[in-house]
Design an enzyme around this catalytic site. Structure first.
Site, PDB file in Angstrom:
ATOM      1  N   GLU A   1       0.835  -1.220   0.000  1.00  0.00           N
ATOM      2  CA  GLU A   1       0.000   0.000   0.000  1.00  0.00           C
ATOM      3  C   GLU A   1       0.862   1.261   0.000  1.00  0.00           C
ATOM      4  O   GLU A   1       0.599   2.209   0.734  1.00  0.00           O
ATOM      5  CB  GLU A   1      -0.942   0.005   1.213  1.00  0.00           C
ATOM      6  CG  GLU A   1      -1.972  -1.097   1.189  1.00  0.00           C
ATOM      7  CD  GLU A   1      -3.082  -0.902   2.211  1.00  0.00           C
ATOM      8  OE1 GLU A   1      -2.870  -0.158   3.184  1.00  0.00           O
ATOM      9  OE2 GLU A   1      -4.150  -1.507   2.023  1.00  0.00           O
TER      10      GLU A   1
ATOM     11  N   GLU B   1      -6.644  -7.850  -0.368  1.00  0.00           N
ATOM     12  CA  GLU B   1      -7.101  -7.842   1.034  1.00  0.00           C
ATOM     13  C   GLU B   1      -8.579  -7.522   1.096  1.00  0.00           C
ATOM     14  O   GLU B   1      -8.973  -6.367   0.943  1.00  0.00           O
ATOM     15  CB  GLU B   1      -6.349  -6.782   1.858  1.00  0.00           C
ATOM     16  CG  GLU B   1      -4.924  -7.112   2.162  1.00  0.00           C
ATOM     17  CD  GLU B   1      -4.260  -6.031   3.011  1.00  0.00           C
ATOM     18  OE1 GLU B   1      -4.953  -5.347   3.797  1.00  0.00           O
ATOM     19  OE2 GLU B   1      -3.037  -5.852   2.870  1.00  0.00           O
TER      20      GLU B   1
HETATM   21  C1  GAL Z   1      -4.050  -2.786   5.202  1.00  0.00           C
HETATM   22  C2  GAL Z   1      -2.619  -3.282   5.298  1.00  0.00           C
HETATM   23  C3  GAL Z   1      -2.540  -4.580   6.084  1.00  0.00           C
HETATM   24  C4  GAL Z   1      -3.312  -4.435   7.373  1.00  0.00           C
HETATM   25  C5  GAL Z   1      -4.739  -4.028   7.059  1.00  0.00           C
HETATM   26  C6  GAL Z   1      -5.617  -3.844   8.257  1.00  0.00           C
HETATM   27  O1  GAL Z   1      -4.105  -1.483   4.816  1.00  0.00           O
HETATM   28  O2  GAL Z   1      -2.099  -3.491   4.015  1.00  0.00           O
HETATM   29  O3  GAL Z   1      -1.212  -4.894   6.337  1.00  0.00           O
HETATM   30  O4  GAL Z   1      -2.688  -3.479   8.131  1.00  0.00           O
HETATM   31  O5  GAL Z   1      -4.720  -2.800   6.414  1.00  0.00           O
HETATM   32  O6  GAL Z   1      -5.691  -4.981   8.999  1.00  0.00           O
END
Ligand code: GAL
Length: 836
Positions: A183, A254
């Site tokens: 990110e 994600e």
């Molecule tokens: C995303 C990040 C992950 C984790 C997630 C929240 O933005 O890439 O590593 O932090 O948020 O759990």
């Protein structure tokens, strides 16, 4: 809008993700999907972070993920654990990355390796080793030579390790995808001219490592070719701008199945229906071919691995809960979703695509294959409040509010994201052992150092992290001064994180703490000063290092201002901010490791006193309970600190940090069974400022209470895709049977009790509501029928039909079947023993 596809692709048969014995080939991609061994892939992936569970748990976690329709296990790589000192590596135990990937391989599924090596992940310092902080001229995550040197070094180390074990798919191994950075777009602008060249460098460096599998950069919409940009969030079906080239597939790295929890915060609940809606939308509207659940299993932040203020339990609300137990209906509903989408694979991957309106806020996404019958449709109702009936290809479909129906043949609805046919489960705990007699405990009070006894001196307040170097959460700030009269004053301490405990002349005078959203805190407490020498000792405590944002190397924590005021007004008696300070890094008990067998003998333990004192270490022992249910310590009676079992840290606890309704954010702390020996397990608890160890309990956790519901509008469960493949040719696509209640006990258990059963019109919300009551219509023999079908068995299925129950209890009324059942460990010697 229709897209003309390359017809020759249709010749390639889309087959399952079976990799055993496959001939190694580079993994490539096109605008539709990843291509593995020449085959396009529609993949569901789940994040499981190997250090957040134990190697003993990995096989079962991976097996449960696979059974849930997961094709790929995705994990970050945790640099600061693997390289605790420059050039010194650790890949042992929970850090045995090779073993983890090989376990994935052994179970016949794929792996995705997010090397980062900055990962965020609510992992302390976002995964960066703190020693980087001491590298001269370093600016993390930017076009900065020292950072790039160490980042390349670690990335290469991991890639070479994987290569040396033949773990890339290009070598016949399971790894099909890798990630570089994480990110970065979120922080890129903060680095001005040093941002964009870093992105180019990172991409080039990664690609240059020649893994034979593609790289992704999540949320990096300008990811340089051939790196794939991907989406993160909860609604990528709506938010993703798409791949930055028509030749790249649409990937969701994600999909947050819940969210991380912080001390002082409550759990984030995201429903199975909402997750399913957004997955289906991503597949349909963004032509997604890869969806990863973050997290599929969250696990435990053992030791001091969690980032600032994050609870020790991580994504407990994921489809597999903190302990690895199946969380229903999330796991089951997503399993059905995967099966339904996989039934659409061929038209999804190779078909032409159209999208048209079906109503004011309803639309259809249709994927039409080449041969007749190759057609899949996703019917979407975007209306958040009402269900609606739509007509599609001359048939009507009822779409509940905010839902998507999946029609793998453009005719039969096999799944709707809002209609849950999977069972529900409820977590319960069983008390195993109490520690409520004072004789069970020994106590040791840690030393409160005075200025004279400290080894580090400075004429100012030192920054916390740079002084402890992250070797401990604890840093003592001390000073002393002379007075020629006694009397009351007020001590005020301003801290930038995270907790401060104050002692004046060895007496505890108070504490203050910040929170995840506001790390700064002010302690303001009355104190009594001596005539003569006065010693002030302030213990600054960090609850994990920060894990996000630009310029992490510039972050500061610890005490910022210390003053003593007159007791009854604001007037400053003396400002000690720039004074002679003495520092001690860590607690004595930590230094002597009194939490393990050997270290425990290094101090004099005494009997537990009546009053609770701050900075106390408590120890006791317990025997391992029988069975396989996960174990937890209930630390709800304690304040804040850390706990160890047989020398292994089960993490930080902070039960006294309450959410607004008065509950602790986390009271149960996982004790993995692999940490235990059969008897006399050593439990050591470090309590910072209060708490009652006599009320600590050892409990087992299970999800043994199940609920199943089938109403007229429910769909029968979708045949999982893998099963369908193995039954090819047989007509298993849709059961064509009536809705039914299908229940399955956790592995090794069988039904021991049917606590509620009604065929009629019981509680209208079905399993969504907790307490079930009979309605005006009820078939009186429901319980008998259900007991006969289920008791003593590991799974059972009861059709919601009049035939099942003999006669219609209320003709003309629409009827549902609702069952509450309980499972317990099966006694194999006596199968009847499960019957209560
Ligand atoms: C995303 C990040 C992950 C984790 C997630 C929240 O933005 O890439 O590593 O932090 O948020 O759990």
């Amino acid at each position: 809008m229709a897209i003309v596809i390359r017809w020759w692709l249709c010749c390639i048969v889309l087959v399952a993700a079976v990799i055993g014995g496959a001939v190694a080939d580079d993994v490539t991609y096109d605008g539709r999907s990843l291509i593995i061994n020449g085959e396009h892939q529609l993949l569901f992936s789940g994040s499981i972070h190997y250090p957040r569970s134990t190697p003993e748990m990995w096989p079962s976690l991976i097996a449960k993920a696979k059974e849930g329709g997961i094709d790929v296990i995705q994990t970050y790589v945790f640099w600061n654990q693997h390289e605790p000192k420059p050039g010194q590596y650790n890949f042992e135990g929970r850090l045995d990355l090779v073993r983890f990937i090989k376990e994935i391989q052994a179970q016949g599924i794929y792996a995705a390796l997010r090397i980062g090596p900055f990962v965020e992940a609510e992992w302390t310092y976002g995964g960066l080793p703190f020693w980087l902080h001491d590298v001269k001229g370093i600016v993390y995550r930017s076009d900065n030579e020292p950072f790039k040197f160490y980042m390349q070094n670690f990335t290469t180390k991991i890639v070479n390790l994987m290569k040396s074990e033949n773990l890339y798919a290009s070598q016949g191994g399971p790894i099909i995808l890798s990630q570089i950075e994480n990110e970065y777009k979120n922080v890129e602008a903060a680095f001005h001219a040093k941002g964009p060249p870093y992105v180019l460098w990172a991409a080039e460096m990664a690609v240059g490592l020649k893994t034979g599998v593609p790289w992704v950069m999540c949320k990096q919409d300008d990811a340089p070719d051939p790196v794939i940009n991907s989406c993160n969030g909860m609604s990528c079906g709506q938010t993703f701008a798409g791949p930055n080239s028509p030749n790249k597939p649409s990937i969701w790295t994600e999909n947050w199945t819940s969210f991380y929890q912080v001390f002082g915060g409550k759990p984030y609940i995201r429903s199975a229906q909402d997750i399913a809606f957004h997955v289906a939308l991503f597949i349909a509207a963004k032509k997604g071919s890869y969806v990863n659940y973050y997290m599929y299993h969250g696990g435990t932040n053992f030791g001091r691995t969690g980032s600032a203020y994050v609870t020790t339990s991580y994504y407990d609300q994921a489809p597999l809960d903190e302990y690895g137990l199946i969380r229903q209906p999330k796991w089951g509903h997503l399993k059905e979703l995967h099966a339904a989408i996989k039934l659409c694979s061929t038209p999804l991957i190779f078909g032409t695509y159209t999208n048209f309106s079906l109503g004011e806020s309803q639309e259809a996404y249709v994927f039409q294959g080449k041969s007749s019958g190759e057609c899949a449709a996703f019917l979407v109702n975007n209306n958040l409040s009402s269900s609606v009936t739509v007509t599609f290809q001359n048939k009507s479909y009822n779409l509940p509010r905010e839902s998507i129906s999946i029609l793998p043949d453009c005719q039969n609805e096999v799944f709707n994201t809002a209609k849950v046919s999977s069972q529900y489960s409820t977590r319960s705990t069983v008390l195993i052992e109490t520690f409520n007699s004072a004789e069970q405990w020994k106590a040791f009070q840690d030393v409160i150092p005075n200025y004279e006894e400290t080894s580090i001196k400075a004429d100012k307040l030192l920054e916390h992290m740079n002084t402890t170097k992250d070797k401990t959460d604890y840093l003592w700030y001390t000073f002393s001064f002379q007075r020629d009269s006694s009397g009351d004053k007020r001590l005020s301490v301003n801290s930038l994180g995270h907790v401060v405990h104050a002692f004046v002349n060895n007496l505890y005078v108070g504490s203050a703490h910040g929170s995840h959203d506001n790390v700064s805190s002010n302690l303001n407490t009355s104190i009594s000063l001596n005539n003569g020498m006065n010693n002030v000792s302030l213990l600054s405590v960090m609850v994990g290092l920060p894990d996000s944002g630009a310029y992490l190397e510039r972050r500061v924590a610890g005490l910022r201002r210390v003053r003593i005021h007159q007791s009854n007004n604001e007037a400053i008696f003396q400002d000690f901010t720039n004074y002679s300070w003495g520092y001690t890094v860590g607690l004595l008990g930590e230094q002597l490791q009194i939490y393990n067998d050997e270290g425990s003998d290094k101090v004099q333990w005494s009997n537990i006193g009546n009053s609770t004192q701050p900075l106390m270490w408590y120890k006791t022992t317990f025997d391992t309970p029988n069975g396989n249910d996960p174990l937890v310590l209930n630390l709800g009676s304690m304040g804040k600190g850390e706990a160890w079992v047989n020398g292994q840290s089960i993490g930080r606890y902070w039960a006294s940090f309450h959410i607004p309704n008065g509950d602790s954010s986390q009271t149960l702390y996982h004790v993995p069974r692999s940490f235990l020996i059969p008897s006399e397990n050593l439990l050591v608890v470090l309590e910072e400022f209060g708490g009652d160890p006599l009320q600590i309990t050892l409990e087992t956790v299970s999800n043994d209470k199940l609920c199943g519901y089938a109403s007229e509008s429910h769909l029968c469960p979708v045949t999982p895709w893998a099963e369908l493949m193995s039954n090819k040719g047989k007509n298993t696509r849709h059961h064509g049977r009536r809705p039914r209640v299908q229940l399955e006990c956790p592995s090794g258990k069988a039904f021991s009790k049917i606590s509620f059963a009604s065929f009629g019109n019981p509680s209208a919300d079905g399993c969504e509501s907790e307490n079930h009551v009979l309605g005006s219509c009820h078939s009186s023999n429901t319980k008998v029928v259900v007991e006969r079908a289920c008791l003593g068995k590991a799974d059972c299925s009861i059709t919601r039909s009049i035939r099942s129950f003999g006669k219609d209890p209320c003709p003309g009324i629409s009827k549902a079947l609702l069952v509450d059942a309980e499972c317990s460990s099966r006694n194999l010697d006596d199968p009847m023993s499960n019957l209560i």
